[in-house]
Design a protein around this motif. Structure first.
Motif, PDB file in Angstrom:
ATOM      1  N   GLU A  63      10.302 -43.126  13.839  1.00 11.10           N
ATOM      2  CA  GLU A  63      11.451 -43.976  14.178  1.00 11.10           C
ATOM      3  C   GLU A  63      12.764 -43.202  14.190  1.00 11.10           C
ATOM      4  OE1 GLU A  63      11.588 -47.316  11.488  1.00 11.10           O
ATOM      5  OE2 GLU A  63       9.591 -48.005  12.078  1.00 11.10           O
ATOM      6  N   VAL A  64      12.903 -42.200  13.343  1.00 11.75           N
ATOM      7  CA  VAL A  64      14.200 -41.537  13.195  1.00 11.75           C
ATOM      8  C   VAL A  64      14.370 -40.282  14.048  1.00 11.75           C
ATOM      9  CG1 VAL A  64      14.540 -42.444  10.870  1.00 11.75           C
ATOM     10  CG2 VAL A  64      13.513 -40.172  11.167  1.00 11.75           C
ATOM     11  N   LYS A  65      13.355 -39.940  14.824  1.00 10.18           N
ATOM     12  CA  LYS A  65      13.481 -38.735  15.661  1.00 10.18           C
ATOM     13  C   LYS A  65      14.676 -38.818  16.594  1.00 10.18           C
ATOM     14  CE  LYS A  65       8.778 -37.107  15.529  1.00 10.18           C
ATOM     15  NZ  LYS A  65       7.521 -36.885  16.235  1.00 10.18           N
ATOM     16  N   GLN A 114      11.026 -35.370   8.925  1.00 15.92           N
ATOM     17  CA  GLN A 114      10.100 -35.925   7.947  1.00 15.92           C
ATOM     18  C   GLN A 114      10.569 -35.606   6.529  1.00 15.92           C
ATOM     19  OE1 GLN A 114       5.964 -34.609   8.033  1.00 15.92           O
ATOM     20  NE2 GLN A 114       5.357 -36.646   7.357  1.00 15.92           N
ATOM     21  N   ASP A 115      11.133 -34.428   6.325  1.00 14.01           N
ATOM     22  CA  ASP A 115      11.655 -34.089   4.994  1.00 14.01           C
ATOM     23  C   ASP A 115      12.767 -35.052   4.574  1.00 14.01           C
ATOM     24  OD1 ASP A 115       9.898 -31.980   4.647  1.00 14.01           O
ATOM     25  OD2 ASP A 115      11.338 -30.459   5.316  1.00 14.01           O
ATOM     26  N   ILE A 134      17.967 -46.268   6.841  1.00 20.53           N
ATOM     27  CA  ILE A 134      17.715 -45.829   8.218  1.00 20.53           C
ATOM     28  C   ILE A 134      18.495 -46.698   9.200  1.00 20.53           C
ATOM     29  CG2 ILE A 134      15.950 -45.720  10.026  1.00 20.53           C
ATOM     30  CD1 ILE A 134      13.979 -44.812   7.815  1.00 20.53           C
ATOM     31  N   GLU A 135      18.472 -47.977   8.972  1.00 20.39           N
ATOM     32  CA  GLU A 135      19.217 -48.905   9.833  1.00 20.39           C
ATOM     33  C   GLU A 135      20.705 -48.534   9.866  1.00 20.39           C
ATOM     34  OE1 GLU A 135      19.804 -53.592   9.549  1.00 20.39           O
ATOM     35  OE2 GLU A 135      17.703 -52.991   9.329  1.00 20.39           O
ATOM     36  N   LYS A 136      21.260 -48.231   8.705  1.00 20.61           N
ATOM     37  CA  LYS A 136      22.669 -47.837   8.638  1.00 20.61           C
ATOM     38  C   LYS A 136      22.884 -46.495   9.338  1.00 20.61           C
ATOM     39  CE  LYS A 136      26.892 -48.530   7.470  1.00 20.61           C
ATOM     40  NZ  LYS A 136      27.653 -49.628   8.065  1.00 20.61           N
ATOM     41  N   ALA A 137      21.948 -45.572   9.213  1.00 18.16           N
ATOM     42  CA  ALA A 137      22.071 -44.279   9.890  1.00 18.16           C
ATOM     43  C   ALA A 137      22.107 -44.468  11.408  1.00 18.16           C
ATOM     44  CB  ALA A 137      20.927 -43.352   9.485  1.00 18.16           C
ATOM     45  N   PHE A 138      21.322 -45.411  11.922  1.00 18.06           N
ATOM     46  CA  PHE A 138      21.378 -45.725  13.352  1.00 18.06           C
ATOM     47  C   PHE A 138      22.762 -46.251  13.725  1.00 18.06           C
ATOM     48  CE2 PHE A 138      16.765 -45.419  13.553  1.00 18.06           C
ATOM     49  CZ  PHE A 138      16.556 -44.967  14.853  1.00 18.06           C
ATOM     50  N   SER A 192      28.144 -37.166  13.960  1.00 15.23           N
ATOM     51  CA  SER A 192      27.189 -36.422  14.799  1.00 15.23           C
ATOM     52  C   SER A 192      26.172 -35.621  13.985  1.00 15.23           C
ATOM     53  CB  SER A 192      27.937 -35.493  15.757  1.00 15.23           C
ATOM     54  OG  SER A 192      28.726 -34.572  15.029  1.00 15.23           O
ATOM     55  N   ASP A 193      26.564 -35.091  12.845  1.00 13.15           N
ATOM     56  CA  ASP A 193      25.652 -34.281  12.041  1.00 13.15           C
ATOM     57  C   ASP A 193      24.631 -35.185  11.334  1.00 13.15           C
ATOM     58  OD1 ASP A 193      25.129 -33.072   9.067  1.00 13.15           O
ATOM     59  OD2 ASP A 193      25.233 -31.481  10.589  1.00 13.15           O
ATOM     60  N   PRO A 194      23.330 -34.962  11.556  1.00  9.90           N
ATOM     61  CA  PRO A 194      22.316 -35.865  10.978  1.00  9.90           C
ATOM     62  C   PRO A 194      22.296 -35.877   9.450  1.00  9.90           C
ATOM     63  CG  PRO A 194      21.271 -34.062  12.201  1.00  9.90           C
ATOM     64  CD  PRO A 194      22.741 -33.928  12.404  1.00  9.90           C
TER      65      PRO A 194
END
Length: 173
Positions: free
Chosen positions: A45-47, A53-54, A71-75, A82-84
């Motif tokens: 989902e996060v690709k 994965q780490d 994850i939802e907030k990261a989206f 911009s930096d993951p």
């Protein structure tokens, strides 16, 4: 502990047997297989927001199934940060403020994530985004964030000093 439990069972009439052994606490997984499936699913989902994965493994071991909220907030933050790695730190801080009631930098870096102890090298490169999120989410002013940085630096120095004393005393005995 089994001896103590057996003694209590003999001494206290009508003592019920423990029924929590199979109780699943919030965020936990019923099996290692379920945990691994969750990690694989979330990694897929996060690709698109450039997480690995780490990153997911780290989140899952800290937050369990609550990782979904982070994850939802990261989206949501994808267009703004911009930096993951900074994005996931921002999402973690947001989650910790809104779901776990952290209210200082020390709460987050020491008590909630343990980064001071286990991920110290990641702190410096992500400190700006952490400060920004704390200021934004907690409506802190410059003096308040400065005070929090001073308090964190004291914690940091105390730990480093303790480690240096411990390491030197181990080799001097």
């Amino acid at each position: 502990t089994d001896v103590i439990i057996e003694k209590l069972e003999n001494e206290i009439p009508n003592l019920k047997k423990c029924q929590t052994e199979s109780l699943s606490l919030g965020g936990n997984f019923a099996s290692e297989e379920e945990l691994n499936e969750f990690i694989i699913q979330k990694t897929g989902e996060v690709k698109q927001i450039l997480l690995t994965q780490d990153n997911i493994i780290d989140l899952v071991y800290k937050y369990g199934r609550e990782t979904d909220i982070i994850i939802e907030k990261a989206f949501e933050l994808y267009q703004k940060i911009s930096d993951p790695i900074q994005r996931i730190h921002a999402a973690e801080i947001w989650y910790s403020i809104h779901h776990e009631m952290i209210n200082t930098l020390c709460d987050y870096l020491v008590r909630r994530t343990g980064r001071l102890y286990f991920e110290r090298l990641s702190i410096k490169s992500n400190l700006d985004i952490m400060k920004k999120m704390l200021i934004q989410e907690l409506s802190l002013d410059a003096d308040q964030i400065t005070q929090q940085l001073i308090e964190f630096e004291m914690e940091y120095e105390e730990l480093v000093s303790f480690q240096n004393k411990t390491n030197s005393s181990l080799f001097n005995t």
